[in-house]
Structures are given as structure tokens and as C-alpha cells.
Write a protein that holds these residues in place. Sequence first.
Motif, PDB file in Angstrom:
ATOM      1  N   GLU A  21      -7.768   2.527  -4.579  1.00  0.00           N
ATOM      2  CA  GLU A  21      -9.024   3.001  -3.992  1.00  0.00           C
ATOM      3  C   GLU A  21      -9.036   4.524  -3.986  1.00  0.00           C
ATOM      4  O   GLU A  21      -8.025   5.165  -3.685  1.00  0.00           O
ATOM      5  CB  GLU A  21      -9.172   2.467  -2.562  1.00  0.00           C
ATOM      6  CG  GLU A  21     -10.502   2.782  -1.923  1.00  0.00           C
ATOM      7  CD  GLU A  21     -10.625   2.206  -0.523  1.00  0.00           C
ATOM      8  OE1 GLU A  21     -11.756   1.992  -0.062  1.00  0.00           O
ATOM      9  OE2 GLU A  21      -9.575   1.975   0.107  1.00  0.00           O
ATOM     10  N   ILE A  27     -11.498   7.507  -2.333  1.00  0.00           N
ATOM     11  CA  ILE A  27     -12.601   7.791  -1.417  1.00  0.00           C
ATOM     12  C   ILE A  27     -12.871   9.299  -1.437  1.00  0.00           C
ATOM     13  O   ILE A  27     -11.976  10.097  -1.122  1.00  0.00           O
ATOM     14  CB  ILE A  27     -12.277   7.330   0.010  1.00  0.00           C
ATOM     15  CG1 ILE A  27     -12.022   5.824   0.036  1.00  0.00           C
ATOM     16  CG2 ILE A  27     -13.414   7.691   0.966  1.00  0.00           C
ATOM     17  CD1 ILE A  27     -11.613   5.296   1.400  1.00  0.00           C
ATOM     18  N   GLU A  82      -9.794   4.373  -9.967  1.00  0.00           N
ATOM     19  CA  GLU A  82      -9.232   3.076  -9.599  1.00  0.00           C
ATOM     20  C   GLU A  82      -8.715   2.375 -10.855  1.00  0.00           C
ATOM     21  O   GLU A  82      -9.391   2.345 -11.882  1.00  0.00           O
ATOM     22  CB  GLU A  82     -10.284   2.208  -8.916  1.00  0.00           C
ATOM     23  CG  GLU A  82     -10.751   2.746  -7.574  1.00  0.00           C
ATOM     24  CD  GLU A  82     -11.741   1.809  -6.896  1.00  0.00           C
ATOM     25  OE1 GLU A  82     -11.927   0.677  -7.410  1.00  0.00           O
ATOM     26  OE2 GLU A  82     -12.337   2.203  -5.883  1.00  0.00           O
ATOM     27  N   GLN A 129       0.820  -1.207   0.000  1.00  0.00           N
ATOM     28  CA  GLN A 129       0.000   0.000   0.000  1.00  0.00           C
ATOM     29  C   GLN A 129       0.854   1.256   0.000  1.00  0.00           C
ATOM     30  O   GLN A 129       1.836   1.356   0.744  1.00  0.00           O
ATOM     31  CB  GLN A 129      -0.940   0.025   1.212  1.00  0.00           C
ATOM     32  CG  GLN A 129      -1.942   1.168   1.181  1.00  0.00           C
ATOM     33  CD  GLN A 129      -2.833   1.170   2.409  1.00  0.00           C
ATOM     34  OE1 GLN A 129      -2.394   1.490   3.506  1.00  0.00           O
ATOM     35  NE2 GLN A 129      -4.099   0.802   2.224  1.00  0.00           N
TER      36      GLN A 129
END
Length: 289
Positions: free
Chosen positions: A226, A228, A202, A188
Amino acid sequence: MLLCAIVAFALMFAEQRLPRMAELRAHLTTIVAPVQWVVSLPSETISWAALVLSDQRQLIDENRKLREQLLKLSRRVQRMASLTAENVRLRELLDAAQRDDIPYITAQLLSLDSDPFTHQMVIDRGRVDGAYDGQPVMDASGLIGQVMSVSAYTSRVLMLADASHAVPVQVNRNGLRFVVQGTGRYDQLVVLHVPDTADIREGDLLVTSGLAGRFPEGYPVARVAEVIHDPGEPFAQVTARPVSQPERSRHFLLLFPPPPPSVSEAALEAAVRAGGGEILPEASTGEMP
């Protein structure tokens, strides 16, 4: 243990205060290099023994898979030849400069740090091979990190996953530029300061932007995992997954990108005069004010 702790704190204090400690550390790393090579021998021996003891059926299956992969890669090479020729013609139409290949040397992993708060590794290339501080390091999939310290025969690499490491990137789809920073996890990364209205999705591939002159442009870094959007917040929360495989790779490339072009004094003077300004004393020595 108390004595070791006192010595460790003394060495850390000395490294922060004394400028010659970096040179002493490089010499000590050179002395430790044979020990690192000896430590890596068992894994190399096990890999060699596993290859020798493989049964014939396994080798036949592996050979078949390699042949299939060779056919797929051959098809891609044929397609790439057509795309390369088309790219050359388009560049000629645009009168664009030709991009030269970046030279490199290969390196092999010697050891990985076991400290959970840092993500560093040691490779078997050093100053005698031309390695230098800040040099980009790649594996077969993408960017791994950069060299942070060099001894005569080994180098220590700061990986992308380290929380203190950041890379300027751009979205390969539309060219938007951001900064990617490590999170302390191999799987990550976080994309910093992404406006909530930015066109990032994405699956977007993030490649090096070439800004700051340390990493050459166009090498894959991560893929957006991802996005958000928080209503009322000016920035979106974007995470990405590195495309490189630091936990599996054992062989790497050390790139030698060309140095960034320097602004000549004459060009700087012309630019300042064109803008209606005056040259400051610092600018006359070749340094920006």
C-alpha cells in the motif's frame, strides 16, 4: 515467582554491565540445546506418522501434483537457460564482472519465541557449522532475518517482523533505495522515509540493496502492499508484505556473503591527494577519520 523475577532482572543487569556475560550465555545455550532438540521431537514424530498413515489415494494425488509442478519448473529452467546465456552475452558486451554464487548451509527450525513483543527463532546450526553473528538467513521465498547470537550447536535468529530489525532495500523495477523496518507483525513491514514524489507503486518487489555489506545484493525481501499519499506531507506512508513465510517454513539457508572490499592505504592516499586534501593521522592507520 518473585524470586524468578529478581533473578531475571539481575541477569539482564549483568548482561548489560559485564562483557563476559555474552560468552556465558553462549555456553548456557549450548547446555540447553539437547532440551530444544527433545522438545522438537514430538512435531517431527507427528509429521512422520502422518506420512506413514497417509492413504494410497492421497499419495497418488500428491504424486500427480508434483509431476505437474515438475513440468512447470522444467519449462522455467529451459527459459532460464536462454536468459542466462543472453545475460552472459550482454555482460561480455558491457565488460561487466561475473557474479559468483554465494555459498550457504542448510538449517532447520528448533523453536519459535512465544513472546509477542519479539520475533526470534532458534535453528540447529551453530559455531561448529560456521554460523556467525549478523549472518543472513533465507527461506525458499526470501529473506527471513539475520543471526543475532551463536552458541556451539544452535543460533538465535532475529526475524524481519521484529520492530528492532531494519534492512536496506531497493525497488527492483527502478533501483530506488530505501530502508524497510519490522512492525511486530509477520504480514507487514514499513518502508521508511519515502518522498511523496518517489516512483514506488503497489506490487513493486523490494530486494536487498547490498549497502552496509551485511546482506548480499538482489535477494527478495518484500512486495509493496500500500502507498498512501497525504497532501501537504513530504513523505508517503508505504507498507509492504514480506515474501518469506516464517510461520510456515521449517528449513532455511544460512548465506556466506563475501566480505566487502577494503580500501587499501595506497588507494586512500591517492584519492585524498586527487581531491586536494591531506591525509589525517587516523587515515594513515587504515581507519577512516
